[in-house]
Write a protein that holds these residues in place. Structure first.
Motif: not given
Length: 237
Positions: A171-182
């Protein structure tokens, strides 16, 4: 509703587990010495958000007409859900400690945590602000490892057996340094109870976790909500 509570507790635990001194204090002796003796050119920067700032973020963020209200994570330890979780049997057994991480998060020594739920009770938010970006990055990686370790969990409470399946997704979240989805699929008594998507993002030293509490919220809704909260964290931080 108890199977749902147990499942959501484990989802929250996947994001909150890791708020321990051990995770934030790993590193070489040289790194520890350097951190203890900052130079004049590099003054220490403490950007950890306090509970009032976390409360402001949660209660001022609105997404698609949904507002959010905070609740004390520590207070969950006295709730029916936590009591049920405490007496439930988990397989694998080690996954039980992950679900218990949410109620215990505020007692962890190195972070500030606060949670909230949307006005329509379809979304939850968990915010954790740590001492530095290294600790936050370590925790995000740890969350992924836990989701993989607990990919298939069976919980037995009284006469009810609940099966929970977890899998990570990109997942890509605008404004975040890194993200993960579950994504989580919960079955109780042989019937589907809930399919939930969770997006956990790192914004500097702050972890933002958004989880759907109803099947009406799909992956994109969770991602959009995550982006709004990430923007709120960036504006405060």
């Amino acid at each position: 509703m108890k199977p749902v509570f147990l499942a959501v507790a484990l989802i929250a635990g996947l994001s909150l587990t890791g708020c321990s001194g051990a995770d934030s204090q790993t590193g070489s002796a040289e790194e520890t010495d350097s951190a203890a003796k900052p130079t004049a050119e590099e003054p220490p920067q403490v950007t950890r958000l306090d509970v009032n700032q976390l409360k402001q973020i949660i209660e001022s963020t609105e997404v698609d007409g949904r507002t959010f209200k905070t609740h004390d994570v520590g207070a969950v330890s006295g709730s029916e859900a936590a009591k049920a979780d405490d007496t439930a049997d988990y397989e694998p057994a080690e996954c039980k400690q992950f679900s218990m991480a949410a109620p215990n998060a505020t007692e962890a020594g190195n972070g500030t945590a606060l949670s909230g739920v949307s006005s329509d009770s379809t979304m939850s938010v968990e915010l954790i602000s740590l001492a530095d970006e290294t600790a936050a990055g370590s925790q995000l990686a740890h969350s992924t490892e836990l989701a993989e370790a607990c990919s298939e969990v069976t919980v037995k409470f009284q006469s009810m057996e609940t099966t929970m399946s977890y899998a990570t997704f990109d997942v890509t979240v605008a404004g975040a340094d890194e993200s993960v989805g579950v994504c989580a699929a919960i079955d109780a008594g042989g019937k589907a109870v809930l399919n939930s998507d969770t997006v956990t993002s790192r914004v500097g030293d702050t972890i933002v976790t958004i989880a759907s509490l109803a099947d009406t919220a799909d992956e994109q809704v969770v991602t959009t909500t995550a982006e709004e909260f990430v923007a709120s964290v960036n504006n405060v931080g």
